[in-house]
Design an enzyme around this catalytic site. Structure first.
Site, short mmCIF file in Angstrom:
data_model
loop_
_atom_site.label_atom_id
_atom_site.label_comp_id
_atom_site.label_asym_id
_atom_site.label_seq_id
_atom_site.Cartn_x
_atom_site.Cartn_y
_atom_site.Cartn_z
N ASP A 259 -7.77 -4.97 8.56
CA ASP A 259 -7.34 -3.71 7.94
C ASP A 259 -7.21 -3.83 6.44
OD1 ASP A 259 -5.15 -5.34 7.92
OD2 ASP A 259 -3.75 -3.92 8.79
N GLU B 126 0.81 -1.21 0.00
CA GLU B 126 0.00 0.00 0.00
C GLU B 126 0.85 1.26 0.00
OE1 GLU B 126 -3.56 -1.87 2.76
OE2 GLU B 126 -1.80 -1.01 3.70
#
Ligand code: NAD
Length: 357
Positions: A238, A64
């Protein structure tokens, strides 16, 4: 000839120096400093240009990019999450990040953020719990005793006054590692109970922290084991398709998030409808929304990790490291004597190569 302008070097703080910096100042001091910095930055939420992080998923995990900026500083973090990594001798989470000057775009800091990710996550958890947990909480259940666990435990013992930890991990070795490391940090084994199930860990807990790492829809605690008045600090869910909590628990809790557009996709609330009510933490910090409203309410911080926490961590570490003289200059971008003569770089390099030959 070295055409580099000294004012243009980027500061570098590597993993070893970052760890030494934390040791030099003390872990609890750093957690407190980060907690205060994150709180101050969340309090000026409208100042920031925000976006959900950009995630690249693969069968083994996710990589990410997390950007955020205000009028002065631009920050980003690169971070991965690969639950199978520990079997390969690699951490589940590894991260680095940069700070840049918005006025010029000059990168001013390149920094390891692996340790800082655990620190800022724990500091944000403590910040949320301070507003959402019942006053006088003394026992925390900790489900998952991996890399994040020590930092969560130390943030809650050091910053919130938690006295007792009740730990459960499916891997007994992980629990032994946690007890050993917490002993090193000054939390005696008498204050820690290693449990054989999550139900046993939750027995008598005021706060429950979940920090497990399976990339699937897991239920690491049962709804029936969460008593009224509990604060749930959900750290491990998450990522899309990666959750830790039963939907029934979400349905009876008041839910708090960092940045709603990101958490709807990545957090526990991906299990709920897109209009399920949530409150953003900054609204509680600024007094625009209430935190806990009564003692029997179940509050739930659906933590996924937001770029602003890394912005805070980068700026906090940069300041500490500068004061401690621990930054190294990094030749990251070219410093040109004539900023319009990039080709000059090759001529200088050719000269250096000739000298080398
Ligand atoms: P890790 O792999 O080091 O540790 C995870 C632990 O969970 C392991 O010890 C494993 O045995 C245990 N576990 C797995 N399933 C379990 C279960 N059902 N019951 C009890 N224990 C179980 O991972 P980590 O680095 O500690 O990260 C933990 C999680 O936190 C990850 O999912 C990671 O993505 C997430 N994380 C979230 C944030 C955030 O800001 N919210 C930040 C960092 C990491």
């Amino acid at each position: 000839m070295d055409t580099r302008n000294a004012a243009m070097t980027t500061d570098f703080l590597g993993a070893t120096q970052a760890a030494r910096l934390v040791v030099r100042h003390g872990l609890t001091h750093c957690l407190q400093g980060l907690c205060d910095t994150i709180e101050a930055d969340f309090a000026r939420w409208p100042d920031f240009e925000k976006s959900a992080r950009i995630a690249h998923h693969s069968s083994g995990g996710v990589i990410e990019l997390m950007p955020v900026s205000d009028a002065r500083d631009y920050a980003f973090k690169y971070v991965n999450g690969h639950p199978g990594n520990t079997a390969r001798g690699l951490p589940t989470v590894m991260a680095f990040g940069a700070l840049a000057d918005v006025a010029t775009g000059l990168p001013v800091l390149l920094c390891d953020l692996t340790l800082a990710t655990a620190l800022r996550t724990a500091a944000t958890s403590a910040l949320a719990a301070r507003r959402l947990a019942r006053p006088g909480c003394h026992t925390m259940a900790l489900i998952g005793a991996g890399s994040q666990a020590e930092f969560q435990a130390l943030a809650f013992t050091g910053l919130l006054g938690i006295e007792r930890l009740r730990v459960f991990d499916i891997d007994a070795q992980a629990m032994h590692k946690l007890v050993d490391n917490l002993g090193h940090a000054g939390v005696t084994a008498q204050r820690i109970t290693c449990c054989t199930s999550s139900a046993e860990a939750l027995d008598g807990a005021d706060i429950v922290t979940t920090a497990t790492a399976a990339k699937r829809r897991a239920c690491v605690i049962a709804d029936a084991d969460v008593r009224p008045g509990t604060h749930v600090n959900a750290v491990g869910g998450d990522c899309p398709g990666k959750t830790e909590l039963p939907a029934a628990l979400l349905q009876r809790a008041r839910i708090f998030v960092e940045y709603t557009p990101q958490t709807r996709v990545e957090g526990e609330i991906q299990q709920l409808t897109a209009d399920a009510p949530v409150t953003e933490l900054w609204q509680v910090i600024t007094g625009q929304a209430p935190g806990r409203t009564h003692d029997t309410e179940i509050t739930l911080f659906d933590s996924v990790g937001f770029a602003l926490e890394d912005y805070s961590a980068l700026r906090y570490l940069h300041g500490l490291a500068r004061d401690a003289g621990m930054l190294q200059p990094l030749d990251l971008v070219p410093a040109l004597a004539d900023p319009r003569d990039l080709y000059r770089l090759l001529r200088d390099a050719q000269q250096a190569e000739r000298g080398f030959g």
